[in-house]
Design a protein around this motif. Structure first.
Motif, PDB file in Angstrom:
ATOM      1  N   THR A   3       0.824  -1.215   0.000  1.00  0.00           N
ATOM      2  CA  THR A   3       0.000   0.000   0.000  1.00  0.00           C
ATOM      3  C   THR A   3       0.854   1.260   0.000  1.00  0.00           C
ATOM      4  O   THR A   3       0.436   2.289  -0.521  1.00  0.00           O
ATOM      5  CB  THR A   3      -0.940   0.025   1.219  1.00  0.00           C
ATOM      6  OG1 THR A   3      -0.151  -0.070   2.407  1.00  0.00           O
ATOM      7  CG2 THR A   3      -1.939  -1.113   1.168  1.00  0.00           C
ATOM      8  N   GLN A   4       2.047   1.200   0.544  1.00  0.00           N
ATOM      9  CA  GLN A   4       2.933   2.365   0.524  1.00  0.00           C
ATOM     10  C   GLN A   4       3.487   2.606  -0.881  1.00  0.00           C
ATOM     11  O   GLN A   4       3.643   3.739  -1.311  1.00  0.00           O
ATOM     12  CB  GLN A   4       4.083   2.186   1.507  1.00  0.00           C
ATOM     13  CG  GLN A   4       3.626   2.249   2.947  1.00  0.00           C
ATOM     14  CD  GLN A   4       4.787   2.011   3.905  1.00  0.00           C
ATOM     15  OE1 GLN A   4       5.867   1.627   3.486  1.00  0.00           O
ATOM     16  NE2 GLN A   4       4.536   2.217   5.184  1.00  0.00           N
ATOM     17  N   THR A   5       3.792   1.550  -1.617  1.00  0.00           N
ATOM     18  CA  THR A   5       4.328   1.733  -2.961  1.00  0.00           C
ATOM     19  C   THR A   5       3.240   2.113  -3.955  1.00  0.00           C
ATOM     20  O   THR A   5       3.513   2.802  -4.938  1.00  0.00           O
ATOM     21  CB  THR A   5       5.052   0.458  -3.440  1.00  0.00           C
ATOM     22  OG1 THR A   5       4.136  -0.637  -3.386  1.00  0.00           O
ATOM     23  CG2 THR A   5       6.260   0.171  -2.592  1.00  0.00           C
ATOM     24  N   ILE A   6       2.013   1.695  -3.723  1.00  0.00           N
ATOM     25  CA  ILE A   6       0.914   2.066  -4.620  1.00  0.00           C
ATOM     26  C   ILE A   6       0.649   3.570  -4.526  1.00  0.00           C
ATOM     27  O   ILE A   6       0.352   4.219  -5.523  1.00  0.00           O
ATOM     28  CB  ILE A   6      -0.360   1.252  -4.282  1.00  0.00           C
ATOM     29  CG1 ILE A   6      -0.152  -0.201  -4.686  1.00  0.00           C
ATOM     30  CG2 ILE A   6      -1.578   1.834  -4.977  1.00  0.00           C
ATOM     31  CD1 ILE A   6      -1.292  -1.114  -4.287  1.00  0.00           C
ATOM     32  N   SER A   7       0.803   4.150  -3.335  1.00  0.00           N
ATOM     33  CA  SER A   7       0.542   5.578  -3.179  1.00  0.00           C
ATOM     34  C   SER A   7       1.580   6.429  -3.918  1.00  0.00           C
ATOM     35  O   SER A   7       1.341   7.593  -4.184  1.00  0.00           O
ATOM     36  CB  SER A   7       0.511   5.957  -1.698  1.00  0.00           C
ATOM     37  OG  SER A   7       1.785   5.728  -1.123  1.00  0.00           O
ATOM     38  N   THR A  12      -3.100  11.428 -10.266  1.00  0.00           N
ATOM     39  CA  THR A  12      -3.714  12.733 -10.034  1.00  0.00           C
ATOM     40  C   THR A  12      -2.714  13.686  -9.397  1.00  0.00           C
ATOM     41  O   THR A  12      -2.582  14.834  -9.811  1.00  0.00           O
ATOM     42  CB  THR A  12      -4.953  12.587  -9.133  1.00  0.00           C
ATOM     43  OG1 THR A  12      -5.826  11.631  -9.720  1.00  0.00           O
ATOM     44  CG2 THR A  12      -5.680  13.904  -8.991  1.00  0.00           C
ATOM     45  N   ASN A  13      -2.002  13.219  -8.394  1.00  0.00           N
ATOM     46  CA  ASN A  13      -1.012  14.059  -7.727  1.00  0.00           C
ATOM     47  C   ASN A  13       0.112  14.432  -8.692  1.00  0.00           C
ATOM     48  O   ASN A  13       0.580  15.577  -8.698  1.00  0.00           O
ATOM     49  CB  ASN A  13      -0.450  13.334  -6.504  1.00  0.00           C
ATOM     50  CG  ASN A  13       0.409  14.228  -5.647  1.00  0.00           C
ATOM     51  OD1 ASN A  13       0.264  15.440  -5.684  1.00  0.00           O
ATOM     52  ND2 ASN A  13       1.303  13.642  -4.891  1.00  0.00           N
ATOM     53  N   GLY A  14       0.547  13.508  -9.511  1.00  0.00           N
ATOM     54  CA  GLY A  14       1.617  13.789 -10.464  1.00  0.00           C
ATOM     55  C   GLY A  14       1.212  14.820 -11.499  1.00  0.00           C
ATOM     56  O   GLY A  14       1.990  15.715 -11.837  1.00  0.00           O
ATOM     57  N   VAL A  15       0.000  14.713 -12.000  1.00  0.00           N
ATOM     58  CA  VAL A  15      -0.480  15.675 -12.999  1.00  0.00           C
ATOM     59  C   VAL A  15      -0.587  17.061 -12.384  1.00  0.00           C
ATOM     60  O   VAL A  15      -0.211  18.059 -13.010  1.00  0.00           O
ATOM     61  CB  VAL A  15      -1.844  15.212 -13.573  1.00  0.00           C
ATOM     62  CG1 VAL A  15      -2.482  16.300 -14.409  1.00  0.00           C
ATOM     63  CG2 VAL A  15      -1.656  13.945 -14.384  1.00  0.00           C
ATOM     64  N   ILE A  16      -1.064  17.144 -11.154  1.00  0.00           N
ATOM     65  CA  ILE A  16      -1.181  18.443 -10.483  1.00  0.00           C
ATOM     66  C   ILE A  16       0.199  19.048 -10.256  1.00  0.00           C
ATOM     67  O   ILE A  16       0.414  20.236 -10.497  1.00  0.00           O
ATOM     68  CB  ILE A  16      -1.945  18.291  -9.153  1.00  0.00           C
ATOM     69  CG1 ILE A  16      -3.410  17.964  -9.440  1.00  0.00           C
ATOM     70  CG2 ILE A  16      -1.846  19.552  -8.310  1.00  0.00           C
ATOM     71  CD1 ILE A  16      -4.210  17.591  -8.212  1.00  0.00           C
ATOM     72  N   MET A  17       1.156  18.245  -9.844  1.00  0.00           N
ATOM     73  CA  MET A  17       2.503  18.755  -9.592  1.00  0.00           C
ATOM     74  C   MET A  17       3.164  19.220 -10.886  1.00  0.00           C
ATOM     75  O   MET A  17       3.839  20.247 -10.912  1.00  0.00           O
ATOM     76  CB  MET A  17       3.359  17.685  -8.912  1.00  0.00           C
ATOM     77  CG  MET A  17       2.887  17.301  -7.536  1.00  0.00           C
ATOM     78  SD  MET A  17       2.918  18.685  -6.402  1.00  0.00           S
ATOM     79  CE  MET A  17       4.627  18.689  -5.970  1.00  0.00           C
TER      80      MET A  17
END
Length: 47
Positions: A3-7, A12-17
């Motif tokens: 679950t830590q590697t999936i996050s 969405t976070n990458g596109v926003i950044m």
């Protein structure tokens, strides 16, 4: 652990950044062009 590697692969976070980084780059380029254009002006009274 999984679950830590999936996050890390949150699109969405990458596109926003990337969008924020692009806006910052465009803003800095605009400021640089503005400084370059304002520095070329010369007074005619000096000659």
């Amino acid at each position: 652990m999984i679950t830590q590697t999936i996050s890390l692969y949150n699109w969405t976070n990458g596109v926003i950044m990337i969008a924020i980084f692009g806006l910052v780059c465009l803003t800095l380029i605009g400021i640089l062009i503005n400084f370059m254009m304002s520095g070329k002006k010369k007074d005619k009274t000096e000659n």
